[in-house]
Design an enzyme around this catalytic site. Structure first.
Site, PDB file in Angstrom:
ATOM      1  N   HIS A 170     -24.345  25.089   3.131  1.00 32.00           N
ATOM      2  CA  HIS A 170     -23.879  24.079   2.169  1.00 32.00           C
ATOM      3  C   HIS A 170     -22.447  23.661   2.471  1.00 32.00           C
ATOM      4  O   HIS A 170     -21.633  24.472   2.913  1.00 32.00           O
ATOM      5  CB  HIS A 170     -23.944  24.650   0.748  1.00 32.00           C
ATOM      6  CG  HIS A 170     -25.317  25.094   0.327  1.00 32.00           C
ATOM      7  ND1 HIS A 170     -25.767  26.375   0.526  1.00 32.00           N
ATOM      8  CD2 HIS A 170     -26.326  24.409  -0.267  1.00 32.00           C
ATOM      9  CE1 HIS A 170     -27.018  26.475   0.065  1.00 32.00           C
ATOM     10  NE2 HIS A 170     -27.371  25.292  -0.425  1.00 32.00           N
ATOM     11  N   HIS A 171     -22.148  22.411   2.194  1.00 37.08           N
ATOM     12  CA  HIS A 171     -20.789  21.902   2.381  1.00 37.08           C
ATOM     13  C   HIS A 171     -19.784  22.712   1.554  1.00 37.08           C
ATOM     14  O   HIS A 171     -20.036  22.987   0.376  1.00 37.08           O
ATOM     15  CB  HIS A 171     -20.747  20.427   1.958  1.00 37.08           C
ATOM     16  CG  HIS A 171     -19.385  19.823   1.999  1.00 37.08           C
ATOM     17  ND1 HIS A 171     -18.897  19.018   1.009  1.00 37.08           N
ATOM     18  CD2 HIS A 171     -18.404  19.924   2.928  1.00 37.08           C
ATOM     19  CE1 HIS A 171     -17.672  18.620   1.322  1.00 37.08           C
ATOM     20  NE2 HIS A 171     -17.344  19.160   2.478  1.00 37.08           N
ATOM     21  N   GLY A 172     -18.641  23.034   2.134  1.00 37.97           N
ATOM     22  CA  GLY A 172     -17.580  23.744   1.410  1.00 37.97           C
ATOM     23  C   GLY A 172     -16.785  22.784   0.542  1.00 37.97           C
ATOM     24  O   GLY A 172     -15.588  22.575   0.728  1.00 37.97           O
ATOM     25  N   THR A 201     -22.414  16.332  -0.565  1.00 33.82           N
ATOM     26  CA  THR A 201     -21.179  15.778   0.026  1.00 33.82           C
ATOM     27  C   THR A 201     -21.010  16.340   1.437  1.00 33.82           C
ATOM     28  O   THR A 201     -21.893  17.019   1.950  1.00 33.82           O
ATOM     29  CB  THR A 201     -19.957  16.178  -0.822  1.00 33.82           C
ATOM     30  OG1 THR A 201     -19.988  17.601  -1.014  1.00 33.82           O
ATOM     31  CG2 THR A 201     -19.965  15.493  -2.174  1.00 33.82           C
TER      32      THR A 201
END
Ligand code: ZN
Length: 377
Positions: A170-172, A201
């Site tokens: 997952h995007h940070g 995102t």
């Protein structure tokens, strides 16, 4: 090389609930496997008991309001208005000890940071950390307190230059948001594209704002990306950026929900690509604070972070899992009884499409972002 492993048996005492995918027990399983391989009694390794962060540490990033609500939720009972803070049914349940758990995880990350920043050890690993989605006044994506942001903020206060590298599926997003407007922190996230996965995102066009333009770097990977594409994207983007930015310290988020057999995301990595990238991360980090992250198939978590810890300690491990460990955890799903996964590669037209897409993104990042990164003045 001296290393520190931050841990507490108390990690596994907390429980998000029977239906929740995040199982704190995975941390105990990892610790036990690392111990069974003898990797906590190496001459240069210190095992450090985690202690909770103080409230003032949490306020390095989070709002007072939010901390008060989270504290009130610690008893495990619903708080009126909790949904305004992202708390409640679903991803971020109010469970007994939720505030204590968050303080303990964050404290462990801060201990790792102190040990590394003081020069006591060049590498420290907190497998419970890396809760990268929490926002300043909102729980998100199983994360209540954003320990990477708090660690980085504590280092900034001491005038350090920090690069954050996040390889979770997952995007940070929480870490990116916290440092979106500054050139003091370089955040790099390689993750499954937000078109297919939470939090939606992390597109390559998100590069920072104001002073921070160029200092947020995103490499969204297509679903089904394999080890080959992962290592390619990492090697093309990360080492040249770190070389140019020249951080004092690297904070690494080593989420393993990117694996082929993870139930939440759709990336197809294995221990092979993961280890290649972790080895590279070690090589390019002058000092390294390593944190855990996602990982919802608990045998993957135990195996991958054991391998990561072995890399941190330059230790070679036999591929057969220790007999005593298997006997102790016969029902956890260690079916192959091997530490490493077999090779896995996507093939055919789908692979070629993914290769084109990753190539396009890497080229765009190299062209648009690289020229904006300045070395320290
Ligand atoms: Zn994740």
């Amino acid at each position: 090389m001296k290393t520190a492993f931050i841990y507490s048996d108390n990690f596994a005492k907390y429980d998000y609930g029977p239906e929740h995918p995040l199982k704190p027990f995975r941390l105990k399983l990892t610790y036990e496997l690392i111990k069974a391989y003898g990797l906590l009694s190496l001459p240069d390794t210190i095992l450090v008991e985690a202690r909770p962060a103080g409230e003032e540490d949490l306020l390095l990033y989070h709002t007072r309001d939010y901390i008060e609500v989270l504290k009130a939720a610690n008893g495990g009972l619903e708080i009126p208005g909790e949904e305004r803070y992202g708390l409640g049914f679903g991803d971020n349940p109010v469970f007994e000890g939720v505030f204590e758990w968050s303080r303990l995880v964050t404290g462990a990350s801060l201990q790792a940071a102190e040990l590394v920043d003081s020069g006591e050890v060049p590498i420290a690993f907190n497998i419970s950390g890396g809760l990268h989605h929490a926002l300043s006044s909102r729980a998100s994506g199983f994360c209540y307190i954003n320990d990477p942001v708090i660690v980085i903020s504590s280092l900034l206060k001491k005038g350090r230059r920090v690069a954050y590298i996040d390889i979770d599926a997952h995007h940070g997003d929480g870490v990116q948001e916290a440092f979106y407007h500054t050139d003091k922190v370089l955040t790099i996230s390689l993750h499954e594209s937000g078109n297919y996965l939470f939090p939606g995102t992390g597109f390559e066009g998100e590069t920072g704002e104001g002073e921070g333009i160029g200092y947020s770097v995103n490499v969204p990977m297509p679903p089904s990306s394999d080890d080959e594409l992962f290592a390619y994207a990492f090697n093309e983007v990360v080492p040249p950026l770190i070389e140019r930015f020249r951080p004092d310290i690297v904070v690494g988020q080593l989420g393993v929900d990117s694996f082929l057999t993870d139930p939440l995301a759709h990336l197809n990595y294995t221990t092979n690509g993961f280890c290649e990238v972790v080895r590279k991360m070690k090589e390019l980090s002058p000092r390294w604070i390593a944190l855990g992250g996602g990982g919802y198939e608990i045998t993957n978590v135990a195996k991958a972070w054991t391998l990561a810890w072995a890399i941190m300690n330059n230790a070679d491990l036999p591929d057969d899992l220790p007999e005593a460990f298997i006997e102790r955890y016969p029902f956890e799903g260690f079916r192959s009884k091997k530490l490493r996964d077999g090779e896995y590669r996507e093939k055919g037209a789908g692979k070629e499409m993914m290769r084109d897409e990753v190539g396009r993104i890497v080229t765009r990042v190299r062209e648009k972002v690289f020229p904006l990164i300045n070395p320290p003045t």
